[in-house]
Design a protein around this motif. Structure first.
Motif, PDB file in Angstrom:
ATOM      1  N   GLU A  76       0.819  -1.211   0.000  1.00 17.64           N
ATOM      2  CA  GLU A  76       0.000   0.000   0.000  1.00 17.64           C
ATOM      3  C   GLU A  76       0.851   1.258   0.000  1.00 17.64           C
ATOM      4  O   GLU A  76       0.602   2.198  -0.764  1.00 17.64           O
ATOM      5  N   LEU A  77       1.869   1.290   0.837  1.00 17.35           N
ATOM      6  CA  LEU A  77       2.684   2.493   0.988  1.00 17.35           C
ATOM      7  C   LEU A  77       3.535   2.766  -0.247  1.00 17.35           C
ATOM      8  O   LEU A  77       3.625   3.906  -0.717  1.00 17.35           O
ATOM      9  N   ASN A  78       4.147   1.721  -0.798  1.00 13.69           N
ATOM     10  CA  ASN A  78       5.124   1.912  -1.873  1.00 13.69           C
ATOM     11  C   ASN A  78       4.544   1.794  -3.277  1.00 13.69           C
ATOM     12  O   ASN A  78       5.047   2.436  -4.207  1.00 13.69           O
ATOM     13  N   ASP A  79       3.514   0.977  -3.444  1.00 12.31           N
ATOM     14  CA  ASP A  79       2.984   0.708  -4.778  1.00 12.31           C
ATOM     15  C   ASP A  79       1.637   1.372  -5.043  1.00 12.31           C
ATOM     16  O   ASP A  79       1.123   1.290  -6.160  1.00 12.31           O
ATOM     17  N   PHE A  80       1.076   2.024  -4.035  1.00  8.94           N
ATOM     18  CA  PHE A  80      -0.195   2.721  -4.222  1.00  8.94           C
ATOM     19  C   PHE A  80      -0.082   4.170  -3.770  1.00  8.94           C
ATOM     20  O   PHE A  80      -0.135   5.092  -4.575  1.00  8.94           O
ATOM     21  N   GLU A  81       0.104   4.372  -2.485  1.00  5.63           N
ATOM     22  CA  GLU A  81       0.140   5.729  -1.927  1.00  5.63           C
ATOM     23  C   GLU A  81       1.186   6.604  -2.612  1.00  5.63           C
ATOM     24  O   GLU A  81       0.921   7.766  -2.935  1.00  5.63           O
ATOM     25  N   ALA A  82       2.367   6.055  -2.843  1.00  4.49           N
ATOM     26  CA  ALA A  82       3.457   6.856  -3.410  1.00  4.49           C
ATOM     27  C   ALA A  82       3.098   7.423  -4.777  1.00  4.49           C
ATOM     28  O   ALA A  82       3.500   8.539  -5.122  1.00  4.49           O
ATOM     29  N   LEU A  83       2.319   6.669  -5.572  1.00  2.00           N
ATOM     30  CA  LEU A  83       1.943   7.126  -6.909  1.00  2.00           C
ATOM     31  C   LEU A  83       0.679   7.979  -6.886  1.00  2.00           C
ATOM     32  O   LEU A  83       0.611   9.031  -7.533  1.00  2.00           O
ATOM     33  N   VAL A  84      -0.328   7.518  -6.145  1.00  2.00           N
ATOM     34  CA  VAL A  84      -1.590   8.259  -6.106  1.00  2.00           C
ATOM     35  C   VAL A  84      -1.389   9.635  -5.481  1.00  2.00           C
ATOM     36  O   VAL A  84      -2.045  10.609  -5.860  1.00  2.00           O
ATOM     37  N   HIS A  85      -0.455   9.731  -4.543  1.00  2.00           N
ATOM     38  CA  HIS A  85      -0.187  11.022  -3.912  1.00  2.00           C
ATOM     39  C   HIS A  85       0.231  12.068  -4.949  1.00  2.00           C
ATOM     40  O   HIS A  85      -0.123  13.245  -4.821  1.00  2.00           O
ATOM     41  N   HIS A  86       0.964  11.646  -5.980  1.00  2.00           N
ATOM     42  CA  HIS A  86       1.379  12.591  -7.028  1.00  2.00           C
ATOM     43  C   HIS A  86       0.159  13.127  -7.783  1.00  2.00           C
ATOM     44  O   HIS A  86       0.123  14.307  -8.156  1.00  2.00           O
ATOM     45  N   VAL A  87      -0.819  12.258  -8.034  1.00  2.00           N
ATOM     46  CA  VAL A  87      -2.051  12.709  -8.690  1.00  2.00           C
ATOM     47  C   VAL A  87      -2.751  13.735  -7.819  1.00  2.00           C
ATOM     48  O   VAL A  87      -3.153  14.811  -8.281  1.00  2.00           O
ATOM     49  N   MET A  88      -2.898  13.404  -6.536  1.00  2.00           N
ATOM     50  CA  MET A  88      -3.596  14.301  -5.619  1.00  2.00           C
ATOM     51  C   MET A  88      -2.835  15.618  -5.435  1.00  2.00           C
ATOM     52  O   MET A  88      -3.434  16.688  -5.327  1.00  2.00           O
ATOM     53  N   ASP A  89      -1.526  15.531  -5.418  1.00  3.17           N
ATOM     54  CA  ASP A  89      -0.710  16.728  -5.223  1.00  3.17           C
ATOM     55  C   ASP A  89      -0.918  17.717  -6.368  1.00  3.17           C
ATOM     56  O   ASP A  89      -0.974  18.929  -6.154  1.00  3.17           O
ATOM     57  N   ASN A  90      -1.049  17.180  -7.585  1.00  2.00           N
ATOM     58  CA  ASN A  90      -1.178  18.041  -8.757  1.00  2.00           C
ATOM     59  C   ASN A  90      -2.614  18.484  -9.031  1.00  2.00           C
ATOM     60  O   ASN A  90      -2.819  19.479  -9.743  1.00  2.00           O
TER      61      ASN A  90
END
Length: 229
Positions: free
Chosen positions: A106-120
Motif C-alpha cells: 500500500e505504501l510503496n505501490d499505491f500511496e506513493a503514486l496516487v499522492h502525485h495525482v492528488m498533489d497536482n
C-alpha cells in the motif's frame, strides 16, 4: 471520558485513516481540528508534539504518537479483542509477515503514486495553486501497472494479506476514494471492470460501514471537493 484525542484535520487523508481504524476497533475519539489557514500546524505547541508540522497525532491519555500508519498499528494491537479484528497477532509470525508485506504494498505501490495525482490536482486546488493535469496523467500508466499486480494477488485471495481484511486494505480508503470521485473514468482505476478482482476488493472495503461513518462525519469526499461537478 474520551482518552483518545486525534489532533488533525477532516480533509487530511492521514486523519481519515486513523479515524477509520478507531471506528473499526470501536474506540471513542475526539477530533481536535488544526487550523492550517492560520499556520497552527507550524506553531511551537504543535511542533512540540509533531516535529514535522503535519497531521495527525494522537494523545492517548498522555501518550503522544504521530504517523497515521504507526497510530493505526498501535490502536489495532492495543485493543486486540475489541471491535473488528483488523491486524493479525504478532505471535502468528507468518500471518503478521503477510500483513506487513501488504502494508508495504500500500505504501510503496499505491500511496506513493496516487499522492502525485492528488498533489497536482486536489492539494494544488486547496492551496490556491494551478492544477497540473498533465503531470497527474503521467501517473496513470504507473498506477495501472501496480494495480495489475494487485489483480494477480487478489485473484488468489480476498484481501491483500489473505482472506481476512486488515488495516493494510483499509489504508487505501482515503486516497482511493479521492481517486474514484473524479469526473469521468480516467482516474476510476480501482473500480475498472478490466481488473475484476481489484474492483471486487475495492467495492468490499469502500462499502464498509466504518468508512461510511467517517465520510459522513468529516463531510467527505465529493461534497468537499466538488470533483464530479
Amino acid at each position: 471520558m474520551i482518552s483518545n484525542k486525534i489532533v488533525g484535520h477532516p480533509l487530511s487523508s492521514c486523519t481519515q485513516r486513523v479515524a477509520t481504524v478507531c471506528r473499526e476497533k470501536g474506540i471513542p475519539y475526539q477530533l481536535t481540528p488544526v487550523d492550517f489557514a492560520t499556520g497552527e500546524h507550524k506553531s511551537p505547541q504543535h511542533l512540540e508534539k509533531q516535529p514535522f508540522g503535519q497531521v495527525p497525532y494522537i494523545d492517548d491519555d498522555g501518550f503522544i504518537l504521530f504517523e497515521s500508519r504507526a497510530i493505526a498499528r498501535y490502536l489495532a494491537l492495543k485493543y486486540p479483542d475489541q471491535g473488528n479484528q483488523v491486524i493479525p497477532s504478532p505471535s502468528d509470525l507468518k500471518a503478521f509477515a503477510l500483513f506487513e508485506q501488504a502494508a508495504s504494498i500500500e505504501l510503496n505501490d499505491f500511496e506513493a503514486l496516487v499522492h502525485h495525482v492528488m498533489d497536482n490536482l486536489v492539494y494544488a486546488l486547496w492551496k490556491g495553486l494551478p492544477q497540473d493535469a498533465e503531470a497527474a496523467r503521467k501517473m496513470i500508466p504507473l498506477i495501472v501497472d501496480k494495480l495489475d499486480g494487485y489483480e494477480r494477488i487478489l485473484s488468489k485471495q480476498k484481501y491483500l494479506a489473505g482472506d481476512n481484511v486488515t488495516i493494510a486494505d483499509l489504508f487505501h480508503l482515503p486516497q482511493g476514494s479521492l481517486l474514484e470521485c473524479f469526473k469521468g473514468t480516467e482516474y476510476k482505476l480501482l473500480s475498472d471492470p478490466s481488473r475484476p478482482n481489484v474492483a471486487r476488493w475495492w467495492q468490499d472495503i469502500s462499502s464498509r460501514e466504518t468508512w461510511k461513518a467517517v465520510v459522513q462525519e468529516f463531510g467527505l469526499v465529493v461534497e468537499v471537493l466538488g470533483l464530479n461537478k
